[in-house]
Design a protein around this motif. Structure first.
Motif, mmCIF file in Angstrom:
data_model
loop_
_atom_site.group_PDB
_atom_site.id
_atom_site.type_symbol
_atom_site.label_atom_id
_atom_site.label_comp_id
_atom_site.label_asym_id
_atom_site.label_seq_id
_atom_site.Cartn_x
_atom_site.Cartn_y
_atom_site.Cartn_z
ATOM 1 N N UNK A 9 -30.885 19.259 31.138
ATOM 2 C CA UNK A 9 -30.367 18.772 29.857
ATOM 3 C C UNK A 9 -30.331 19.915 28.861
ATOM 4 N N UNK A 10 -29.165 20.154 28.293
ATOM 5 C CA UNK A 10 -29.037 21.116 27.204
ATOM 6 C C UNK A 10 -29.412 20.357 25.930
ATOM 7 N N UNK A 11 -30.636 20.541 25.468
ATOM 8 C CA UNK A 11 -31.218 19.656 24.463
ATOM 9 C C UNK A 11 -30.403 19.577 23.177
ATOM 10 N N UNK A 12 -29.819 20.681 22.774
ATOM 11 C CA UNK A 12 -29.116 20.709 21.490
ATOM 12 C C UNK A 12 -27.883 19.816 21.483
ATOM 13 N N UNK A 13 -27.379 19.461 22.664
ATOM 14 C CA UNK A 13 -26.181 18.610 22.711
ATOM 15 C C UNK A 13 -26.506 17.147 22.410
ATOM 16 N N UNK A 14 -27.790 16.780 22.385
ATOM 17 C CA UNK A 14 -28.191 15.399 22.078
ATOM 18 C C UNK A 14 -28.657 15.339 20.622
ATOM 19 N N UNK A 15 -27.702 15.597 19.740
ATOM 20 C CA UNK A 15 -28.011 15.770 18.324
ATOM 21 C C UNK A 15 -28.693 14.547 17.722
ATOM 22 N N UNK A 16 -28.256 13.357 18.114
ATOM 23 C CA UNK A 16 -28.842 12.131 17.556
ATOM 24 C C UNK A 16 -30.190 11.832 18.202
ATOM 25 N N UNK A 17 -30.211 11.762 19.533
ATOM 26 C CA UNK A 17 -31.421 11.339 20.245
ATOM 27 C C UNK A 17 -32.583 12.306 20.050
ATOM 28 N N UNK A 18 -32.282 13.604 20.070
ATOM 29 C CA UNK A 18 -33.350 14.588 20.012
ATOM 30 C C UNK A 18 -33.520 15.184 18.621
ATOM 31 N N UNK A 19 -33.103 14.440 17.609
ATOM 32 C CA UNK A 19 -33.443 14.850 16.241
ATOM 33 C C UNK A 19 -34.953 15.001 16.134
ATOM 34 N N UNK A 20 -35.690 14.037 16.747
ATOM 35 C CA UNK A 20 -37.146 14.095 16.844
ATOM 36 C C UNK A 20 -37.548 13.439 18.148
ATOM 37 N N UNK A 21 -38.565 13.970 18.805
ATOM 38 C CA UNK A 21 -39.009 13.386 20.072
ATOM 39 C C UNK A 21 -40.449 13.790 20.368
ATOM 40 N N UNK A 22 -41.080 12.973 21.201
ATOM 41 C CA UNK A 22 -42.379 13.300 21.780
ATOM 42 C C UNK A 22 -42.216 13.355 23.292
#
Length: 235
Positions: A155-168
């Motif tokens: 997963x290219x994390x930056x492409x999930x702008x909404x979901x990975x705004x914040x995560x644990x």
């Protein structure tokens, strides 16, 4: 006259209300009914109706004065194919693993919410989560994609702008990864629908959770159903 007074006193005694019985005790809070809560004084529970459900409720709890107290709650989303027992889950099934897990660290594309105590990794355009079963970095964050981790299996994390705004990060299959069991399971912000296996909540709830969670209090997350073989009380 004395007879009338005595009768009046008796009537008053009979009419007076007796002692009010104490209210019947309610059910014990969910963490108190669980087999294990991880040994800390903070806990997150994510409960679905059954293993076919894609929605449920996420609640975060504090242990105060020897008892568990509900601190906050939010609607939750689960995998598009429901939930599966964590120890038997298979990668690529779009199921959320049930079980009790630690929360190694937080990350996000956006800055950490005020009050965040967790180590918080900021996502860059070089940030990936490797899910390639043949890679040495299986189920790990990497800065720059290693040669042995195929982009199609990461997963290219930056492409999930909404979901990975914040995560644990959820510690499912994390400490000693079993190839093929699954990688990249997070508690993150809601996207457009059910997840690929993570647990998600509205953005304001995710921000509140990050401001609340204290790694010194060893919070864990328990994921399960209301009953059956994957009942959350089993974990």
């Amino acid at each position: 006259m004395r007879t009338l007074l005595a009768l009046g006193a008796l009537a008053a005694t009979l009419a007076a209300p007796g002692p009010v019985p104490p209210p019947a005790p309610g059910p014990a809070p969910l963490p108190a009914r669980m087999a294990d809560t991880g040994g800390g004084t903070q806990l997150i529970t994510a409960v679905a109706g059954d293993t076919a459900a894609t929605t449920g409720t996420l609640t975060w709890w504090d242990r105060r004065g020897g008892r568990w107290v509900r601190t906050g709650s939010a609607p939750a989303r689960f995998g598009a194919k429901g939930l599966a027992e964590g120890e038997r889950r298979r990668q690529g099934t779009n199921t959320t693993p049930t079980g009790l897990y630690d929360l190694p660290y937080a990350f996000g594309i956006e800055p950490a919410p005020a009050g965040t105590a967790y180590r918080y990794a900021r996502v860059t355009d070089r940030s990936w989560w490797c899910q390639d079963n043949d890679a040495r970095a299986y189920n790990r964050w990497v800065e720059g994609l290693p040669r042995d981790c195929r982009a199609a299996e990461a997963e290219h994390l930056v492409t999930y702008e909404t979901q990975y705004a914040h995560a644990l990060v959820v510690g499912f299959n994390y400490d000693r990864p079993v190839r093929g069991r699954g990688a990249g399971i997070f508690l993150h912000v809601n996207g457009p629908g059910a997840t690929a296996g993570c647990v998600s909540v509205p953005k304001d709830a995710m921000r509140r959770i990050l401001a609340w969670a204290d790694p010194a209090r060893r919070p864990h997350i328990a994921v399960g159903t209301r009953g059956g073989p994957t009942a959350i009380t089993r974990y």
